[in-house]
Design an enzyme around this catalytic site. Structure first.
Site, short mmCIF file in Angstrom:
data_model
loop_
_atom_site.label_atom_id
_atom_site.label_comp_id
_atom_site.label_asym_id
_atom_site.label_seq_id
_atom_site.Cartn_x
_atom_site.Cartn_y
_atom_site.Cartn_z
CB THR A 132 11.15 -3.42 8.16
OG1 THR A 132 10.82 -1.64 7.06
CG2 THR A 132 12.12 -4.48 7.36
CG ASN B 168 3.49 1.65 -0.07
OD1 ASN B 168 3.39 0.05 0.42
ND2 ASN B 168 5.02 1.61 -0.06
CD GLN C 192 2.32 4.53 3.90
OE1 GLN C 192 1.48 5.53 3.93
NE2 GLN C 192 3.93 4.65 3.83
CB SER D 213 6.35 2.59 10.95
OG SER D 213 7.76 3.11 10.91
CG HIS E 176 9.65 6.52 10.42
ND1 HIS E 176 9.66 6.92 8.34
CD2 HIS E 176 9.50 4.97 10.01
CE1 HIS E 176 9.49 5.94 7.92
NE2 HIS E 176 9.35 5.04 8.64
CB CYS F 259 14.93 2.09 -6.60
SG CYS F 259 14.16 3.46 -6.51
C1 LIG Z 1 3.69 -0.34 4.42
C2 LIG Z 1 4.37 -0.57 4.64
N1 LIG Z 1 5.34 -1.29 5.05
C3 LIG Z 1 5.92 -1.75 5.76
C4 LIG Z 1 7.18 -0.05 6.13
C5 LIG Z 1 8.42 -0.08 6.97
O1 LIG Z 1 8.27 0.58 7.38
P1 LIG Z 1 9.88 1.56 8.65
O2 LIG Z 1 10.68 2.15 8.13
O3 LIG Z 1 9.22 1.57 10.01
O4 LIG Z 1 10.52 0.44 8.99
C6 LIG Z 1 6.80 1.53 4.68
C7 LIG Z 1 7.44 2.29 5.28
O5 LIG Z 1 8.47 2.04 3.45
C8 LIG Z 1 5.34 0.82 4.36
O6 LIG Z 1 5.20 2.00 3.92
#
Ligand SMILES: Cc1ncc(COP(=O)(O)O)c(C=O)c1O
Length: 385
Positions: free
Chosen positions: A75, A154, A182, A202, A204, A330
């Site tokens: 994010t 995602n 992803q 990211s 996680h 949501c």
């Molecule tokens: C395609 C995509 N972009 C961005 C994010 C956001 O990532 P983070 O949880 O590291 O902020 C996600 C996570 O849900 C994602 O799937």
């Protein structure tokens, strides 16, 4: 009560025990601030961060380790890339091209940038979720400064033609950012080979810790500099101030090292298991449909529509057995249909009867057999209600 089977790995992944083991000393023994260069405590933390930066840069196909800017996750990386490019390069133009199926952290940032004068075009996608490179070329204007297209979606797992998009961006002298949250750790990502200028990821999402991620910022042909969106100590070459999350960064590098070694094996297994779910379910319910592309997809993602079955109801009656999701956005107050499923050209009804499974490194065939059985019974029950 036994724990439900976890099938939501596109939302997040569990921390791999090997990653945790690697991180632990950096919470207690090596606790120096990686920017404190006056003493050995700081030096040891800095050295470990540098090694992590080099590992990550190598795996992502960067030229130099300082092309990796550490952040708190995708994010923040997406915010920094989009806002940072727009503010830095808006004298050259104000047009940004993105797609209708981006993650909300891209779409909402673009909405924010409209308030700063950005002119945003969101490209449509076809029924499999692909952006058309022809559409992209036709949308480019003299004042286009940035193209931002996600690497893999995602919700439906579709993998976009990133290398081709990168070539178009390069030929037109436009910066290209991709949200690879992803993709990194799941499929091969090579920033320079794919003509990518900025790339978000990211930890996680690939069995690393939550709250840490990164942004690749190219330094060679072209050399890119971003306007910072946070201010302070001038860390990360002045682009992202703030004390580095040392244990998180060490964990992210270890997670990526493991993922790059085990990716092929994992993809093979997950491909077989997602295929099994779809085939078995289709034998009982021939009207089930796959969302996304059959081939160019993340192997661990399976998004299907079960006509006549409301996704929320299905998730609810299975919640003690299975953890999976609608894939739709949501908020606490309002449930909206998935903007991804509707962007494929389907109606809201299809969006409300679509579900997403995200398989993972530790998912077993036995768990998938239980899943198929539980789902079959639940769908029969809901259809007969
Ligand atoms: C395609 C995509 N972009 C961005 C994010 C956001 O990532 P983070 O949880 O590291 O902020 C996600 C996570 O849900 C994602 O799937």
């Amino acid at each position: 009560m036994t724990k439900p089977i976890y099938l939501d790995h596109n939302a997040t992944t569990p921390l791999d025990k090997r990653v945790l083991d690697k991180m632990i000393p950096y919470f207690s023994e090596v606790y120096g601030n990686a920017s404190s260069i006056d003493h050995l405590h700081g030096h040891h933390a800095k050295q470990a961060v540098q090694q992590a930066r080099e590992d990550i840069a190598k795996i992502l196909g960067c030229r130099k380790s300082n092309e990796i800017i550490f952040t708190s996750g995708a994010t923040e990386s997406n915010n920094l890339a989009l806002i940072g490019v727009f503010r830095k390069y808006k004298d050259k133009g104000n047009h940004i091209i993105s797609s209708a199926i981006e993650h909300p952290c891209v779409l909402d940032t673009l909405e924010f940038l409209k308030g700063e004068g950005a002119d945003v075009t969101l490209l449509p996608v076809d029924k499999y979720g692909f952006v058309s490179t022809k559409d992209l070329e036709a949308t480019i204007k003299d004042d286009t400064i940035l193209i931002s297209i996600m690497f893999a979606n995602n919700e439906i797992g579709t993998i976009e033609p990133i290398k081709e998009i990168g070539e178009i961006a390069k030929a037109n002298n436009i910066l290209f950012h991709t949200d690879a949250a992803q993709a990194v750790g799941h499929i091969k990502v090579d920033a320079y080979e794919m003509n990518v200028d900025l790339l978000s990821f990211s930890a996680h999402k690939f069995y690393g810790p939550k709250g840490v991620g990164g942004l690749f910022v190219r330094t060679y042909s072209p050399f890119i500099k971003l306007s910072p969106i946070s201010f302070g100590g001038g860390h990360e070459r002045g682009m992202r101030s703030g004390t580095l999350n040392v244990p998180g960064i060490i964990g992210m590098a270890e997670a990526l090292n493991i993922a790059s070694r085990e990716m092929d094996k994992e993809n093979k297994k997950n491909c077989k298991l997602t295929k099994k779910i779809l085939t078995k379910l289709k034998q009982t319910f021939p009207d089930i449909e796959l969302n996304g592309d059959q081939k160019k997809r993340l192997s661990h993602n399976l998004n299907i529509t079960i006509p006549g079955v409301e996704n929320k109801a299905l998730i609810h009656i299975l919640k003690d057995k299975l953890s999976f999701s609608t894939g739709s956005a949501c908020t606490t107050t309002k449930v909206k249909p998935s903007h991804v499923i509707t962007a494929l050209g389907y109606d809201e009804e299809r969006a409300y009867s679509s579900i997403r499974f995200g398989l993972g490194r530790f998912t077993t065939e036995e768990e998938i057999d239980i899943t198929i059985d539980a789902l079959t019974k639940a769908v029969i029950k809901l259809r007969n209600m």
